[in-house]
Design an enzyme around this catalytic site. Structure first.
Site, PDB file in Angstrom:
ATOM      1  N   GLU A 171       5.317  52.933  15.591  1.00 20.01           N
ATOM      2  CA  GLU A 171       6.091  51.207  15.349  1.00 20.01           C
ATOM      3  C   GLU A 171       6.460  51.134  14.121  1.00 20.01           C
ATOM      4  O   GLU A 171       4.696  51.902  13.257  1.00 20.01           O
ATOM      5  CB  GLU A 171       5.081  50.652  15.649  1.00 20.01           C
ATOM      6  N   GLU A 187      12.901  47.626   3.666  1.00 17.86           N
ATOM      7  CA  GLU A 187      11.844  47.022   3.827  1.00 17.86           C
ATOM      8  C   GLU A 187      10.932  47.090   2.589  1.00 17.86           C
ATOM      9  O   GLU A 187      11.076  47.830   1.482  1.00 17.86           O
ATOM     10  CB  GLU A 187      10.814  47.581   4.529  1.00 17.86           C
TER      11      GLU A 187
END
Ligand code: NAP
Length: 482
Positions: free
Chosen positions: A250, A382
């Site tokens: 993840e 990000e």
């Protein structure tokens, strides 16, 4: 246990033996370290895997009710220690103390949810073509699973991996982030106190570059569950997949919140502020792109800027709206992205600097950029900090195109009162989590969680009632009477 014994191997607390020093600092007051100790060596990581291997068979054979009882006991102990666990978490990670209390409460809730799965995570009985043959499936534990976790939810993330793995009968080695080892140690102490047999849970606190390979390539490791950055996750996914083992990764996000003209704008702005700046923007599901229809863009932008400027900042123990970034490195990255965005032509609407009076800690003001184009780095990469880019779009089609125009696909949201538009957004968005009139952040334990595209390796999701699938093999049985 000595204060510098952070490694828990085969039921013993021991000192690390590598040359790496792990130094823990309060992000609001980083000058004086609050802990410093030697990290685990490669040999110690190997010993932890071996200990888990030895312990795995008896834990796998333990009655489900026995595993359930231990995990409920862990939950009760977490609840009983909520305040001091929250303080440990805030001191090393920096988040506001009320958020830490919430995260600790969530960890207890996670252990309770998965405790109940110890008895119910199972296979299926399937109708057989042959009445003499009973056909069914069973789920069996993988064996030894390495759990590698980041610093941003440093008790919740280890908890959901530990609880699922242990409920389903696996032995584990937990490797937490080197930024947040104190809360990891406290969690493992509670597991020990709750009665987990030695070797079933092992803790290795060491630099990923030193211990990581051992935890992913040792022949006794049967699976790896990782949460962290996309770069590290992709490396681990490739390494583990080469061995043909289950791997769950993840990773990062670049989550869009789309605001259509018929939305409840007050609610949309509240949600954008909480999603972008809660936790100092350090959530994989943080709202980092606000995609706004041009008809309401200036109203939404003005309100977002005003709200961002009204947020209180300070040390997490003072329970402000927003605490510091976790480390000097993270805060430097935040500052670099502010410069990158300016250089690319985005307009700095507010923030971007160090807040007055907080120069000693890793603080940055809540930052909002306007005039952001989808191809800019600030819209693609990000940041993992409190930096929100507002992208104006002409219509729903452009909003969809922009929302999907990134490598990531973790979380997303749309604000609208048009349920046809909401349905269309839900159908077309390339993200593992979709919120209609809700924040990109936040999730419920009973719901699966995971991303698409570069955000996740898309095996099986974490959390939810099928989270146990990752931690178990499915065996298919045909049983015929003699
Ligand atoms: P990171 O740098 O990738 O580190 C994550 C973990 O991996 C740490 O325990 C780290 O150890 C370890 N690690 C580093 N190199 C390794 C290697 N070669 N082998 C094995 N393990 C290794 O990520 P982070 O900075 O801690 O966390 C922030 C990232 O996590 C963000 O990208 C965020 O989006 C992501 N995240 C994703 C989710 C999700 O569910 N999708 C949730 C939360 C966070 P060291 O600390 O010792 O380096």
């Amino acid at each position: 246990m000595s204060t510098t014994a952070y490694q828990y191997v085969d039921g013993e607390w021991i000192e690390g033996e590598s040359d790496d020093e792990i130094t823990v600092r309060d992000p609001a007051d980083p000058d004086d370290p609050i802990a410093a100790f030697p990290g685990a060596s490669q040999a110690q990581a190997r010993a932890a895997v071996r200990a888990a291997d030895t312990a795995s068979a008896s834990w796998a054979e333990a009655a489900p009710v026995e595993r359930e009882e231990v995990l409920y006991e862990v939950a009760d102990r977490i609840d009983a220690a909520q305040d001091s666990l929250a303080e440990t978490l805030t001191r090393e990670e920096g988040k506001p103390i009320s958020s830490s209390r919430g995260e600790v409460a969530r960890a207890a809730e996670i252990f309770r949810f998965f405790a109940s799965q110890a008895r119910t995570a199972t296979g299926d009985t399937v109708p057989s073509n042959d009445p003499e043959t009973f056909t069914y499936t069973v789920r069996e534990p993988l064996g030894v699973v390495s759990l590698i976790t980041p610093w941003n939810f440093p008790i919740a993330t280890p908890s959901w991996k530990l609880a699922t793995a242990l409920a389903t009968g696996n032995a584990v080695v937990l490797k937490p982030s080197s930024e947040t080892p104190m809360i990891a140690r406290r969690l493992v102490e509670l597991l020990e106190a709750a009665g987990l047999p030695g070797g079933v849970v092992n803790l290795v606190v060491g630099a990923g570059s030193t211990v990581g390979d051992e935890l992913t390539t040792h022949e006794a490791v049967d699976g790896v569950s990782f949460t962290g950055s996309t770069a590290t996750g992709q490396h681990i996914a490739e390494t583990v997949a080469e061995r043909g083992l289950p791997v769950q990764t993840e990773m990062g996000g670049k989550n869009p919140l789309v605001v259509l003209p018929d939305a409840d704008l007050d609610a949309a702005v509240d949600t954008a502020i909480a999603g972008a700046f809660g936790g100092c923007g350090q959530a994989c599901t943080a709202t980092s792109r606000l995609v706004v229809h041009e008809d309401v863009a200036s109203e939404v932008t003005d309100a977002v800027v005003e709200r961002a400027e009204g947020l209180s900042l300070g040390p997490g123990m003072d329970d402000p709206d927003m605490g510091p970034a976790v480390s000097a490195a993270e805060n430097e990255t935040n500052a670099e992205y502010v410069e990158v965005a300016k250089d690319e032509g985005a307009t700095l609407l507010t923030g971007g600097g160090t807040p007055a009076g907080l120069e000693d800690g890793h603080f940055i003001e809540p930052t909002v950029f306007g005039d952001v184009d989808s191809e800019m780095r600030i819209a693609q990469e990000e940041v993992f900090g409190p930096v929100l880019g507002i992208i104006e779009v002409a219509d729903f089609e452009e909003a969809m195109a922009v929302a999907n125009d990134v490598d990531y696909g973790l979380s997303s949201g749309v604000f609208t009162s048009d349920m046809a538009a909401a349905r269309e957004f839900t159908r077309r968005i390339e993200a593992g989590v979709v919120k209609v009139n809700g924040s990109t952040t936040g999730s419920q334990i009973q719901m699966p969680f995971g991303g698409m595209k570069a955000s996740s390796s898309e095996t099986t999701k974490e959390m939810g009632k099928r989270a146990y699938e990752f931690y178990t093999h499915e065996k298919v049985v045909y049983r015929s009477d003699p």
